[in-house]
Enzyme design. Structure first.
Site, short mmCIF file in Angstrom:
data_model
loop_
_atom_site.label_atom_id
_atom_site.label_comp_id
_atom_site.label_asym_id
_atom_site.label_seq_id
_atom_site.Cartn_x
_atom_site.Cartn_y
_atom_site.Cartn_z
N HIS A 1 0.85 -1.20 0.00
CA HIS A 1 0.00 0.00 0.00
C HIS A 1 0.88 1.24 0.00
O HIS A 1 1.96 1.22 0.58
CB HIS A 1 -0.92 0.01 1.23
CG HIS A 1 -2.08 0.94 1.09
ND1 HIS A 1 -2.01 2.27 1.42
CD2 HIS A 1 -3.33 0.73 0.60
CE1 HIS A 1 -3.17 2.84 1.16
NE2 HIS A 1 -3.99 1.93 0.66
N GLU B 1 -7.89 -4.85 -0.73
CA GLU B 1 -8.38 -5.70 -1.82
C GLU B 1 -8.27 -7.19 -1.51
O GLU B 1 -8.99 -7.99 -2.08
CB GLU B 1 -7.59 -5.41 -3.11
CG GLU B 1 -7.50 -3.96 -3.48
CD GLU B 1 -8.77 -3.43 -4.09
OE1 GLU B 1 -9.86 -3.88 -3.65
OE2 GLU B 1 -8.69 -2.60 -4.99
N1 COA Z 1 4.15 -7.37 -4.82
C1 COA Z 1 5.48 -7.37 -5.06
N2 COA Z 1 6.25 -6.29 -4.92
C2 COA Z 1 5.67 -5.16 -4.52
C3 COA Z 1 4.29 -5.09 -4.25
C4 COA Z 1 3.53 -6.25 -4.41
N3 COA Z 1 2.21 -6.26 -4.18
N4 COA Z 1 3.99 -3.84 -3.88
C5 COA Z 1 5.12 -3.13 -3.92
N5 COA Z 1 6.15 -3.92 -4.32
C6 COA Z 1 7.53 -3.56 -4.47
C7 COA Z 1 7.74 -2.82 -5.80
O1 COA Z 1 8.01 -3.71 -6.86
C8 COA Z 1 8.89 -1.92 -5.48
O2 COA Z 1 10.08 -2.67 -5.58
P1 COA Z 1 11.40 -2.04 -6.29
O3 COA Z 1 11.77 -0.87 -5.42
O4 COA Z 1 12.37 -3.18 -6.25
O5 COA Z 1 10.98 -1.64 -7.67
C9 COA Z 1 8.70 -1.58 -4.00
O6 COA Z 1 7.88 -2.61 -3.45
C10 COA Z 1 8.00 -0.26 -3.81
O7 COA Z 1 6.86 -0.24 -4.64
P2 COA Z 1 6.14 1.07 -5.13
O8 COA Z 1 5.48 0.78 -6.45
O9 COA Z 1 7.04 2.24 -5.07
O10 COA Z 1 5.07 1.25 -4.03
P3 COA Z 1 3.80 2.12 -4.18
O11 COA Z 1 3.58 2.80 -2.90
O12 COA Z 1 3.86 2.97 -5.38
O13 COA Z 1 2.74 0.98 -4.47
C11 COA Z 1 0.83 -0.29 -4.63
C12 COA Z 1 1.57 0.76 -3.81
C13 COA Z 1 -0.51 -0.55 -3.95
C14 COA Z 1 0.56 0.26 -6.03
C15 COA Z 1 1.67 -1.59 -4.72
O14 COA Z 1 1.92 -2.07 -3.43
C16 COA Z 1 1.02 -2.64 -5.60
O15 COA Z 1 1.19 -2.61 -6.82
N6 COA Z 1 0.28 -3.62 -4.99
C17 COA Z 1 -0.40 -4.64 -5.78
C18 COA Z 1 -1.68 -4.09 -6.36
C19 COA Z 1 -2.75 -3.90 -5.33
O16 COA Z 1 -2.97 -4.73 -4.45
N7 COA Z 1 -3.44 -2.76 -5.45
C20 COA Z 1 -4.52 -2.41 -4.55
C21 COA Z 1 -4.10 -1.26 -3.70
S1 COA Z 1 -5.25 -0.90 -2.42
#
Ligand code: COA
Length: 369
Positions: A247, A306
């Site tokens: 998140h 989710e």
């Molecule tokens: N699975 C695997 N790796 C994950 C992850 C996940 N669900 N969520 C984050 N990461 C990793 C990213 O790949 C990134 O790694 P890196 O630095 O090696 O590239 C690191 O954690 C940071 O991710 P980042 O995209 O900067 O975090 P964010 O704050 O932008 O992302 C989400 C938040 C929700 C978009 C992300 O956690 C995600 O994509 N989750 C899966 C989708 C989901 O469940 N969405 C519903 C949200 S309520």
């Protein structure tokens, strides 16, 4: 300027405050969600969707219940004229197209949009399944009527109550991407329908509201708890994200996960077959957390809203394709409240970008060919 990444590039706006709100507050360090002045745990399972709308919009709940029931009937009268919108393969595209046909002069924009979201989402799901749309029943609560319109019969009280738990709990959540989109559109002085259509477009994305369907796909693919670790590790090794985990704000487990877990337990106790699914989901959550901790020791990646949404909506008999539209059925309450709040400020949201392109005269000086 705020930057989001270790390489210094901008992009995620984390920590940037762009609005004052009385609607909700997300404390990501402590895992606390305040909704309209109440802890989310106090509301989920205890009040109805109409009551949370009333809290968010500062209106009378009893009157709103009647107004929403009337507005569902009005929205259903439009269903026939929606044409190709309900034939679209994706539910959020259908919702975007259908809501876009509401006219801003409708009696009360927020009520019409909230009613329209439930009516159109249900009508789309029925059409997709080859069934006829079902008319609303004004005697039912908004949540119960949504299940009625979706499934063709009024739900038993336990299911109606747990759908209320769901839509109340997701009704608002700080300045998430779809709410921000709605506020940006509202800040230009545009109409509420345009703001909500923008929010629907943002919620559609898999990084925001599009994850619960894929979460269920994942549970299906894993099948048994003992296969979870290997499946998750293979996904991570292939560079894919685990849906329902991580998140932007929470550094602990999303507090909404616990609210939904309790709702699923109640449904399981009242005779649905959710028990086995819940056990699998808990095992997958545990293994995913372990694997993600090993891969990203610097960043806690825990279950988000989710993850258990998928299990809860499945236990309520909602088809997988309708999961994100059902999220919109709840979140539209918050979107409308934010639009009203943003309008009251009268201030345009207009952030800045950093130019990283070429400056004429500073490079080779050769004109582009
Ligand atoms: N699975 C695997 N790796 C994950 C992850 C996940 N669900 N969520 C984050 N990461 C990793 C990213 O790949 C990134 O790694 P890196 O630095 O090696 O590239 C690191 O954690 C940071 O991710 P980042 O995209 O900067 O975090 P964010 O704050 O932008 O992302 C989400 C938040 C929700 C978009 C992300 O956690 C995600 O994509 N989750 C899966 C989708 C989901 O469940 N969405 C519903 C949200 S309520």
């Amino acid at each position: 300027m705020a930057t989001a990444r270790s390489d210094g590039s901008a992009g995620g706006l984390e920590g940037v405050v762009v609005a004052d709100t009385r609607l909700s507050d997300v404390d990501g360090e402590r895992g606390r969600l305040i909704l309209a002045g109440h802890d989310a745990e106090e509301l989920g399972g205890r009040i109805s969707f109409e009551e949370v709308c009333a809290l968010l919009w500062s209106v009378d709940a009893d009157r709103l219940r009647e107004q929403l029931a009337d507005a569902r009937v009005e929205a259903f009268a439009r269903v026939k004229s929606l044409g190709g919108a309900l034939a679209l393969a994706d539910g959020m595209s259908a919702l975007r197209a259908a809501l876009g046909q509401l006219t801003p002069s409708d009696m009360d924009e927020a009520i019409a949009l909230v009613a329209g979201t439930a009516v159109f989402a249900a009508a789309w799901a029925r059409t997709r399944a080859g069934a006829s749309p079902v008319a609303p029943d004004s005697k039912l609560s908004h949540a119960a009527d949504y299940l009625n319109m979706l499934q063709g019969r009024p739900p038993d009280p336990s299911r109606a109550r747990e759908l209320d738990t769901y839509v109340v709990t997701v009704s608002d959540h700080g300045l998430n991407a779809s709410t921000f989109a709605a506020r940006v559109v509202a800040s230009t002085g545009s109409d509420m329908v345009s703001a909500i259509v923008a929010a629907v477009g943002a919620l559609k994305g898999p990084l925001h509201g599009g994850a619960p369907g894929p979460v269920l796909d994942m549970l299906d693919a894993i099948g048994k708890p003992e296969r979870a670790r290997a499946w998750i590790d293979a996904e991570l090794a292939a560079g894919r994200r685990i849906m329902g985990m991580g998140h932007r704000i929470y550094r602990v487990r999303d507090p909404r996960a616990a609210i939904f877990e309790k709702a699923i337990e109640r449904l399981a106790a009242s005779g649905t077959d959710a028990k086995e699914r819940l056990a699998l989901a808990r095992a997958v959550e545990h293994e995913a957390e372990e694997s993600l901790r090993a891969k990203h020791p610097e960043r806690p990646l825990r279950a988000n809203v989710e993850f258990f949404t998928a299990v809860l909506l499945e236990a309520l008999g909602i088809p997988r394709a309708a999961f994100t539209p059902t999220f919109a059925v709840g979140r539209v309450a918050g979107w409308c409240a934010h639009v009203l709040e943003q309008r009251a400020t009268g201030r345009l949201i207009r952030p800045a970008s950093r130019y990283v392109g070429q400056t004429p005269g500073a490079g080779t000086g050769d004109p582009p060919r």
